[in-house]
Write an enzyme that holds these catalytic residues in place. Structure first.
Site, PDB file in Angstrom:
ATOM      1  N   CYS A   1     -31.150  20.318-146.489  1.00 51.04           N
ATOM      2  CA  CYS A   1     -29.986  19.448-146.270  1.00 51.04           C
ATOM      3  C   CYS A   1     -29.088  19.347-147.494  1.00 51.04           C
ATOM      4  CB  CYS A   1     -30.441  18.056-145.852  1.00 51.04           C
ATOM      5  SG  CYS A   1     -31.370  18.111-144.329  1.00 51.04           S
TER       6      CYS A   1
ATOM      7  N   HIS B   1     -24.067  13.768-146.035  1.00 51.66           N
ATOM      8  CA  HIS B   1     -24.793  14.689-145.158  1.00 51.66           C
ATOM      9  C   HIS B   1     -25.122  13.945-143.876  1.00 51.66           C
ATOM     10  CE1 HIS B   1     -27.868  16.986-143.323  1.00 51.66           C
ATOM     11  NE2 HIS B   1     -28.852  16.189-143.709  1.00 51.66           N
TER      12      HIS B   1
ATOM     13  N   ASN C   1     -27.657  16.782-136.610  1.00 50.50           N
ATOM     14  CA  ASN C   1     -27.842  17.135-138.032  1.00 50.50           C
ATOM     15  C   ASN C   1     -27.877  18.660-138.136  1.00 50.50           C
ATOM     16  OD1 ASN C   1     -28.982  17.780-140.530  1.00 50.50           O
ATOM     17  ND2 ASN C   1     -30.412  16.061-140.521  1.00 50.50           N
TER      18      ASN C   1
HETATM   19  N1  COA Z   1     -37.735   9.718-127.976  1.00 51.77           N
HETATM   20  C1  COA Z   1     -38.476   8.653-127.623  1.00 51.77           C
HETATM   21  N2  COA Z   1     -39.440   8.146-128.407  1.00 51.77           N
HETATM   22  C2  COA Z   1     -39.639   8.738-129.590  1.00 51.77           C
HETATM   23  C3  COA Z   1     -38.901   9.854-130.013  1.00 51.77           C
HETATM   24  C4  COA Z   1     -37.916  10.341-129.148  1.00 51.77           C
HETATM   25  N3  COA Z   1     -37.146  11.408-129.472  1.00 51.77           N
HETATM   26  N4  COA Z   1     -39.324  10.220-131.242  1.00 51.77           N
HETATM   27  C5  COA Z   1     -40.304   9.371-131.591  1.00 51.77           C
HETATM   28  N5  COA Z   1     -40.507   8.473-130.587  1.00 51.77           N
HETATM   29  C6  COA Z   1     -41.457   7.369-130.535  1.00 51.77           C
HETATM   30  C7  COA Z   1     -42.672   7.599-131.415  1.00 51.77           C
HETATM   31  O1  COA Z   1     -43.623   8.380-130.733  1.00 51.77           O
HETATM   32  C8  COA Z   1     -43.133   6.188-131.670  1.00 51.77           C
HETATM   33  O2  COA Z   1     -43.830   5.757-130.534  1.00 51.77           O
HETATM   34  P1  COA Z   1     -45.097   4.764-130.682  1.00 51.77           P
HETATM   35  O3  COA Z   1     -44.537   3.513-131.317  1.00 51.77           O
HETATM   36  O4  COA Z   1     -45.536   4.583-129.280  1.00 51.77           O
HETATM   37  O5  COA Z   1     -46.069   5.472-131.559  1.00 51.77           O
HETATM   38  C9  COA Z   1     -41.827   5.386-131.730  1.00 51.77           C
HETATM   39  O6  COA Z   1     -40.830   6.215-131.092  1.00 51.77           O
HETATM   40  C10 COA Z   1     -41.394   5.066-133.136  1.00 51.77           C
HETATM   41  O7  COA Z   1     -41.527   6.238-133.931  1.00 51.77           O
HETATM   42  P2  COA Z   1     -40.987   6.296-135.394  1.00 51.77           P
HETATM   43  O8  COA Z   1     -41.132   7.697-135.916  1.00 51.77           O
HETATM   44  O9  COA Z   1     -41.586   5.176-136.205  1.00 51.77           O
HETATM   45  O10 COA Z   1     -39.455   5.982-135.109  1.00 51.77           O
HETATM   46  P3  COA Z   1     -38.293   5.575-136.084  1.00 51.77           P
HETATM   47  O11 COA Z   1     -37.759   4.283-135.678  1.00 51.77           O
HETATM   48  O12 COA Z   1     -38.654   5.731-137.509  1.00 51.77           O
HETATM   49  O13 COA Z   1     -37.209   6.680-135.713  1.00 51.77           O
HETATM   50  C11 COA Z   1     -36.389   8.734-136.629  1.00 51.77           C
HETATM   51  C12 COA Z   1     -37.518   8.036-135.874  1.00 51.77           C
HETATM   52  C13 COA Z   1     -36.812  10.164-136.845  1.00 51.77           C
HETATM   53  C14 COA Z   1     -35.126   8.657-135.774  1.00 51.77           C
HETATM   54  C15 COA Z   1     -36.140   7.985-137.974  1.00 51.77           C
HETATM   55  O14 COA Z   1     -37.359   7.806-138.645  1.00 51.77           O
HETATM   56  C16 COA Z   1     -35.203   8.739-138.863  1.00 51.77           C
HETATM   57  O15 COA Z   1     -34.065   8.960-138.523  1.00 51.77           O
HETATM   58  N6  COA Z   1     -35.645   9.115-140.047  1.00 51.77           N
HETATM   59  C17 COA Z   1     -34.854   9.915-140.937  1.00 51.77           C
HETATM   60  C18 COA Z   1     -34.905  11.314-140.449  1.00 51.77           C
HETATM   61  C19 COA Z   1     -33.873  12.183-141.074  1.00 51.77           C
HETATM   62  O16 COA Z   1     -32.818  11.748-141.442  1.00 51.77           O
HETATM   63  N7  COA Z   1     -34.195  13.451-141.137  1.00 51.77           N
HETATM   64  C20 COA Z   1     -33.331  14.410-141.653  1.00 51.77           C
HETATM   65  C21 COA Z   1     -33.416  14.379-143.112  1.00 51.77           C
HETATM   66  S1  COA Z   1     -32.183  15.301-143.790  1.00 51.77           S
END
Ligand code: COA
Length: 349
Positions: free
Chosen positions: A114, A276, A306
């Site tokens: 990224c 980004h 992204n």
């Molecule tokens: N659809 C539905 N549910 C989903 C899912 C999706 N696409 N992805 C994950 N879940 C579920 C998980 O399984 C989890 O379920 P559980 O509570 O039953 O175990 C729940 O949602 C929460 O998961 P979690 O990973 O804690 O979610 P979050 O609130 O942290 O959101 C991201 C996930 C990835 C959106 C978030 O963490 C994020 O944006 N992080 C930064 C990622 C990023 O920017 N990456 C690029 C870097 S350059």
């Protein structure tokens, strides 16, 4: 000493629009979940018949070269940033050089995920400032759609990423009040496995986990990539999303402030911040933390997801096309991602 200006910029995104609802055909997810957590409504996926990271990069490069008013033969160095190259090796730089029938100029591949654009811009800036090169073609392109786990198992990663490319021609200037003012690069390898794709690779973790002490002949040929690794989905990206989020909201503001303070500016002096496009929630958090007005920040993740290395230059190209950046504007670009690596660049457009 010269300063580096963007003499031409262009972007290319595939025609194929994939909405959040389209993803529900493959995995257990919903438009509501994706929009609420990431702000993404849709992304583009490359045409399955031949559109690659390199071909998308070529389309963007043609636009950048045309806008700069030069020809392919004027390019004296190529920098290509991607995490989704056509081949494991060689890199996309030489593939683009071949496709565009360019002179036998240097072609450098950047592997900073990224942060790819900010790292690449920083490298280019050193060559331009010292007068080494006069027309550097910087290309960022990603084709994520071929390498994601589209089952429910991979939904936390797959819903975020999209395909696309952007390119710019960088030139030296001695015009007062224009050009790249400074770039700032950082890394923290302690978090390398937080957002990573492990296979194919040479780390042997898979084999150590299997407690294979002596590899027999069959395993020798399978160490890089085996059927078992594929069965275990080890060929897909892994991400601990919450950890990425927590680190990103600290490092983004920090590295933006580093660039501003280095040049004697404050957030209110910025005409435009292009973060980004990792996640709209991260960008909104950064905006709030720096107390920036809506018109000071450009986001397009809603439409493209992204696009990793390509996300900043796609946004920059769009913002420039829309007339949101004028000559002399103070523009900051900042990135954070896998590695972790992060960085910023401040320029007078
Ligand atoms: N659809 C539905 N549910 C989903 C899912 C999706 N696409 N992805 C994950 N879940 C579920 C998980 O399984 C989890 O379920 P559980 O509570 O039953 O175990 C729940 O949602 C929460 O998961 P979690 O990973 O804690 O979610 P979050 O609130 O942290 O959101 C991201 C996930 C990835 C959106 C978030 O963490 C994020 O944006 N992080 C930064 C990622 C990023 O920017 N990456 C690029 C870097 S350059």
């Amino acid at each position: 000493m010269f300063k580096t200006v963007i003499a031409g910029i262009g972007h290319y995104v595939p025609k194929n629009v994939f909405t959040n609802n389209d993803l529900t055909r493959y995995m257990d997810t919903s438009d509501e979940w994706i929009q609420e957590r990431t702000g993404i409504k849709e992304r583009r996926y490359a045409d399955r018949t031949g559109e690659t990271t390199t071909t998308m990069g070529v389309e963007a490069a043609k636009m950048a070269i045309e806008k700069a008013g030069i020809s392919n033969n004027d390019i004296d160095f190529i920098i290509f940033a991607t995490l989704s190259p056509d081949y494991y090796f060689p890199g996309c730089g030489v593939l683009l050089q071949r496709a565009m029938k360019m002179n036998e100029v240097g072609a450098l591949d950047i592997r900073n995920q990224c942060s790819g654009f900010v790292y690449a811009l920083s490298v280019a800036d050193q060559f331009i400032k010292t007068g080494t090169y006069k027309n550097i073609l910087l290309v960022c392109s990603e084709k994520h759609s071929f390498g994601l786990d589209f089952s429910t198992r991979g939904r936390n990663v797959s819903v975020i990423f999209g395909d696309g490319a952007a390119a710019c021609v960088l030139q030296p200037t001695q015009e007062e009040g224009r050009g790249v003012l400074s770039t700032h690069l950082h890394s923290d390898g302690e978090s390398a496995e937080i957002l990573a794709m492990f296979n194919p690779g040479t780390h042997a973790n898979h084999w150590l986990e299997q407690k294979v002490a002596n590899f027999d002949d069959a395993e020798m040929g399978e160490m890089f990539m085996s059927h078992q690794m594929i069965d275990n989905a080890q060929n897909f990206p892994n991400m601990d999303g919450p950890t990425v989020f927590k680190k990103a909201v600290v490092k983004f503001p920090e590295v933006i402030m580093e660039a501003l303070e280095k040049n004697g500016y404050k957030p209110s002096d910025l005409n435009l911040l292009i973060p980004h496009q990792a996640n709209l929630r991260i960008a909104q958090f950064v905006q709030q933390k720096l107390q920036l007005k809506d018109e000071q920040v450009y986001n397009n993740i809603e439409r493209f997801g992204n696009t990793t290395a390509a996300s900043i230059p796609i946004a920059l190209s769009e913002a420039s096309e829309l007339g949101k950046i004028k000559k002399g504007d103070l523009v900051c670009m900042a990135a954070f991602g896998s590695g972790f690596t992060w960085g910023s660049a401040l320029m007078r457009w």
